[in-house]
Write a protein that holds these residues in place. Structure first.
Motif, PDB file in Angstrom:
ATOM      1  N   VAL A 122     -37.073  88.646 -48.990  1.00  0.00           N
ATOM      2  CA  VAL A 122     -37.480  88.200 -47.654  1.00  0.00           C
ATOM      3  C   VAL A 122     -37.144  89.268 -46.622  1.00  0.00           C
ATOM      4  O   VAL A 122     -36.222  90.074 -46.807  1.00  0.00           O
ATOM      5  N   PRO A 123     -37.867  89.282 -45.497  1.00  0.00           N
ATOM      6  CA  PRO A 123     -37.533  90.220 -44.425  1.00  0.00           C
ATOM      7  C   PRO A 123     -36.113  89.983 -43.928  1.00  0.00           C
ATOM      8  O   PRO A 123     -35.625  88.851 -43.881  1.00  0.00           O
ATOM      9  N   LYS A 124     -35.453  91.055 -43.574  1.00  0.00           N
ATOM     10  CA  LYS A 124     -34.073  90.990 -43.102  1.00  0.00           C
ATOM     11  C   LYS A 124     -33.970  90.047 -41.901  1.00  0.00           C
ATOM     12  O   LYS A 124     -34.806  90.077 -40.996  1.00  0.00           O
ATOM     13  N   ASP A 125     -32.978  89.176 -41.919  1.00  0.00           N
ATOM     14  CA  ASP A 125     -32.696  88.214 -40.850  1.00  0.00           C
ATOM     15  C   ASP A 125     -33.729  87.106 -40.727  1.00  0.00           C
ATOM     16  O   ASP A 125     -33.628  86.274 -39.807  1.00  0.00           O
ATOM     17  N   ALA A 126     -34.714  87.046 -41.620  1.00  0.00           N
ATOM     18  CA  ALA A 126     -35.730  85.993 -41.529  1.00  0.00           C
ATOM     19  C   ALA A 126     -35.274  84.700 -42.185  1.00  0.00           C
ATOM     20  O   ALA A 126     -35.717  83.610 -41.808  1.00  0.00           O
ATOM     21  N   PHE A 127     -34.370  84.811 -43.160  1.00  0.00           N
ATOM     22  CA  PHE A 127     -34.009  83.629 -43.935  1.00  0.00           C
ATOM     23  C   PHE A 127     -32.640  83.866 -44.561  1.00  0.00           C
ATOM     24  O   PHE A 127     -32.404  84.897 -45.175  1.00  0.00           O
ATOM     25  N   ASP A 128     -31.730  82.906 -44.388  1.00  0.00           N
ATOM     26  CA  ASP A 128     -30.388  83.004 -44.965  1.00  0.00           C
ATOM     27  C   ASP A 128     -30.237  81.890 -45.988  1.00  0.00           C
ATOM     28  O   ASP A 128     -30.053  80.720 -45.627  1.00  0.00           O
ATOM     29  N   LEU A 129     -30.323  82.241 -47.256  1.00  0.00           N
ATOM     30  CA  LEU A 129     -30.272  81.232 -48.317  1.00  0.00           C
ATOM     31  C   LEU A 129     -28.936  80.495 -48.320  1.00  0.00           C
ATOM     32  O   LEU A 129     -28.887  79.280 -48.553  1.00  0.00           O
ATOM     33  N   LYS A 130     -27.854  81.201 -48.063  1.00  0.00           N
ATOM     34  CA  LYS A 130     -26.538  80.568 -48.062  1.00  0.00           C
ATOM     35  C   LYS A 130     -26.479  79.451 -47.024  1.00  0.00           C
ATOM     36  O   LYS A 130     -25.975  78.342 -47.303  1.00  0.00           O
ATOM     37  N   VAL A 131     -26.987  79.708 -45.833  1.00  0.00           N
ATOM     38  CA  VAL A 131     -26.998  78.698 -44.771  1.00  0.00           C
ATOM     39  C   VAL A 131     -27.893  77.531 -45.160  1.00  0.00           C
ATOM     40  O   VAL A 131     -27.535  76.360 -44.972  1.00  0.00           O
ATOM     41  N   GLU A 132     -29.065  77.828 -45.716  1.00  0.00           N
ATOM     42  CA  GLU A 132     -29.998  76.773 -46.116  1.00  0.00           C
ATOM     43  C   GLU A 132     -29.383  75.865 -47.176  1.00  0.00           C
ATOM     44  O   GLU A 132     -29.576  74.651 -47.158  1.00  0.00           O
ATOM     45  N   LEU A 133     -28.649  76.447 -48.113  1.00  0.00           N
ATOM     46  CA  LEU A 133     -28.001  75.650 -49.156  1.00  0.00           C
ATOM     47  C   LEU A 133     -26.906  74.768 -48.561  1.00  0.00           C
ATOM     48  O   LEU A 133     -26.727  73.611 -48.973  1.00  0.00           O
ATOM     49  N   GLU A 134     -26.167  75.294 -47.574  1.00  0.00           N
ATOM     50  CA  GLU A 134     -25.119  74.505 -46.927  1.00  0.00           C
ATOM     51  C   GLU A 134     -25.713  73.364 -46.121  1.00  0.00           C
ATOM     52  O   GLU A 134     -25.175  72.244 -46.121  1.00  0.00           O
ATOM     53  N   VAL A 135     -26.813  73.613 -45.435  1.00  0.00           N
ATOM     54  CA  VAL A 135     -27.472  72.569 -44.641  1.00  0.00           C
ATOM     55  C   VAL A 135     -28.001  71.481 -45.563  1.00  0.00           C
ATOM     56  O   VAL A 135     -27.899  70.282 -45.260  1.00  0.00           O
ATOM     57  N   TRP A 136     -28.571  71.903 -46.693  1.00  0.00           N
ATOM     58  CA  TRP A 136     -29.095  70.921 -47.663  1.00  0.00           C
ATOM     59  C   TRP A 136     -27.963  70.021 -48.142  1.00  0.00           C
ATOM     60  O   TRP A 136     -28.052  68.797 -48.067  1.00  0.00           O
ATOM     61  N   GLY A 137     -26.916  70.607 -48.650  1.00  0.00           N
ATOM     62  CA  GLY A 137     -25.690  69.889 -48.969  1.00  0.00           C
ATOM     63  C   GLY A 137     -25.742  68.890 -50.103  1.00  0.00           C
ATOM     64  O   GLY A 137     -24.743  68.242 -50.406  1.00  0.00           O
ATOM     65  N   LYS A 138     -26.881  68.718 -50.739  1.00  0.00           N
ATOM     66  CA  LYS A 138     -26.980  67.707 -51.802  1.00  0.00           C
ATOM     67  C   LYS A 138     -26.182  68.104 -53.029  1.00  0.00           C
ATOM     68  O   LYS A 138     -25.574  67.262 -53.692  1.00  0.00           O
ATOM     69  N   LEU A 139     -26.178  69.404 -53.345  1.00  0.00           N
ATOM     70  CA  LEU A 139     -25.412  69.921 -54.474  1.00  0.00           C
ATOM     71  C   LEU A 139     -24.646  71.151 -54.011  1.00  0.00           C
ATOM     72  O   LEU A 139     -25.128  71.917 -53.177  1.00  0.00           O
ATOM     73  N   LYS A 140     -23.471  71.352 -54.566  1.00  0.00           N
ATOM     74  CA  LYS A 140     -22.685  72.518 -54.207  1.00  0.00           C
ATOM     75  C   LYS A 140     -23.253  73.741 -54.915  1.00  0.00           C
ATOM     76  O   LYS A 140     -23.380  73.758 -56.138  1.00  0.00           O
ATOM     77  N   ALA A 141     -23.578  74.761 -54.136  1.00  0.00           N
ATOM     78  CA  ALA A 141     -24.067  76.018 -54.696  1.00  0.00           C
ATOM     79  C   ALA A 141     -22.920  77.018 -54.733  1.00  0.00           C
ATOM     80  O   ALA A 141     -22.207  77.190 -53.745  1.00  0.00           O
ATOM     81  N   VAL A 142     -22.739  77.661 -55.860  1.00  0.00           N
ATOM     82  CA  VAL A 142     -21.640  78.600 -56.052  1.00  0.00           C
ATOM     83  C   VAL A 142     -22.161  80.031 -55.895  1.00  0.00           C
ATOM     84  O   VAL A 142     -23.134  80.414 -56.548  1.00  0.00           O
ATOM     85  N   GLU A 143     -21.517  80.808 -55.029  1.00  0.00           N
ATOM     86  CA  GLU A 143     -21.885  82.218 -54.887  1.00  0.00           C
ATOM     87  C   GLU A 143     -21.221  83.014 -56.004  1.00  0.00           C
ATOM     88  O   GLU A 143     -20.005  82.950 -56.180  1.00  0.00           O
ATOM     89  N   ILE A 144     -22.001  83.729 -56.781  1.00  0.00           N
ATOM     90  CA  ILE A 144     -21.476  84.446 -57.941  1.00  0.00           C
ATOM     91  C   ILE A 144     -21.476  85.949 -57.699  1.00  0.00           C
ATOM     92  O   ILE A 144     -22.211  86.461 -56.843  1.00  0.00           O
ATOM     93  N   ASP A 145     -20.635  86.631 -58.451  1.00  0.00           N
ATOM     94  CA  ASP A 145     -20.650  88.091 -58.493  1.00  0.00           C
ATOM     95  C   ASP A 145     -21.756  88.474 -59.471  1.00  0.00           C
ATOM     96  O   ASP A 145     -21.587  88.383 -60.684  1.00  0.00           O
TER      97      ASP A 145
END
Length: 310
Positions: A155-178
């Motif tokens: 995605v274009p830079k600053d157009a979409f933040d998946l981490k924020v979208e996952l937190e807003v959704w909140g239905k399931l916990k998303a784990v950030e992995i290395d």
């Protein structure tokens, strides 16, 4: 290999994102790329290599065929300026324009068996394996970081933040992995870290995923055909495990006092350290215990050839 969470994500800055346009773009790329680009699917995504005339892997990338006739080249780790230099070197009278867009994009990675639930929430169509879909001003397609199914979201830079979208959704916990550690634990080769300008795709077990043996002439094609019909390589990537810290990479590996290869990638796991090593096949097939120094105690266990882990 460590089990991944039901829903996980990561992000990275792609090393290369290049738009290719011009009347001769399709024909030119077809003659340079190792895989078949003449595809009937709309919004086709093709993974492959940019080879030398000797068949060595100078870079890898996805090629996204856009609806307007242009192409987008995406490489996780291969430098954009070097790839552009290679492509420009072979342009003679072709109407082809290369535009470096690397700094304008970010690559999100989303995976896990629960990922389709999130895509349903944001009303994004999950793509089939060989095509991309348009999503949030970007491109969604199947990635190649890991062995289990997952998705790359460019995605274009600053157009979409998946981490924020996952937190807003909140239905399931998303784990950030290395992502790099997960790749090594899954024993997935990376270009150019594990297979690069000194190696052939076959040495990493990558020919099946990135080399066409049926398309017409392309740079390195004669070598690919010869290897397919006449024999195998002298070296191969192997999965290894060892105890102790991770040495500076690449690290030479020794067997009975002789250098037999290199440890190219490594990561820590709960059971110790694991890695990906390029070894002479005659040694790797013995599944020996190797050492990290010419006179060191053997500590690196060769587990299996990476071509057996598909």
């Amino acid at each position: 290999m460590t089990d991944l969470p039901p829903l996980y994500f990561s992000s990275l800055k792609p090393a290369a994102c290049i738009r290719v346009s011009g009347e001769d773009a399709a024909t030119y790329l077809q003659g340079q790329f190792s895989n078949q680009l003449e595809r009937s699917e709309r919004c086709a995504v093709t993974y492959g290599f940019w080879l030398s005339y000797k068949g060595k892997v100078e870079a890898d990338s996805f090629v996204l065929a856009c609806e307007d006739g242009t192409f987008l080249l995406l490489s996780y780790d291969c430098n954009a300026s070097q790839l552009i230099e290679k492509l420009e070197h072979n342009i003679i009278a072709d109407d082809v324009t290369l535009e470096d867009l690397t700094g304008q994009f970010v690559l999100w990675v989303l995976g896990g068996k629960k990922a389709p639930l999130f895509f349903e929430h944001v009303e994004v169509e999950v793509p089939q394996e060989t095509v991309f879909t348009h999503a949030k001003e970007g491109y969604l397609f199947h990635g190649k970081h890991l062995r289990e199914p997952h998705y790359d979201w460019l995605v274009p830079k600053d157009a979409f933040d998946l981490k924020v979208e996952l937190e807003v959704w909140g239905k399931l916990k998303a784990v950030e992995i290395d992502l790099e550690s997960a790749r090594v634990l899954a024993r997935v080769p990376a270009v150019p870290k594990d297979i690069g300008p000194g190696e052939l795709p076959q040495e990493g077990g990558l020919a099946d995923v990135g080399v066409s043996l049926s398309k017409g002439c392309y740079l390195g094609q004669e070598v690919m055909s010869r290897l397919n019909s006449m024999g195998s390589t002298q070296r191969q990537l192997y999965g290894v495990s060892f105890f102790g810290g991770i040495p500076q990479l690449p690290a030479k590996l020794f067997y009975e006092g002789r250098c037999v290869g290199e440890l190219r990638s490594a990561a820590q796991s709960e059971q110790g350290s694991v890695g990906i090593a390029l070894l002479k096949k005659r040694v790797g097939e013995l599944t020996p215990i190797l050492s990290l120094g010419e006179n060191d105690t053997p500590c690196v266990v060769v587990n299996s050839c990476l071509t057996l882990l598909k």
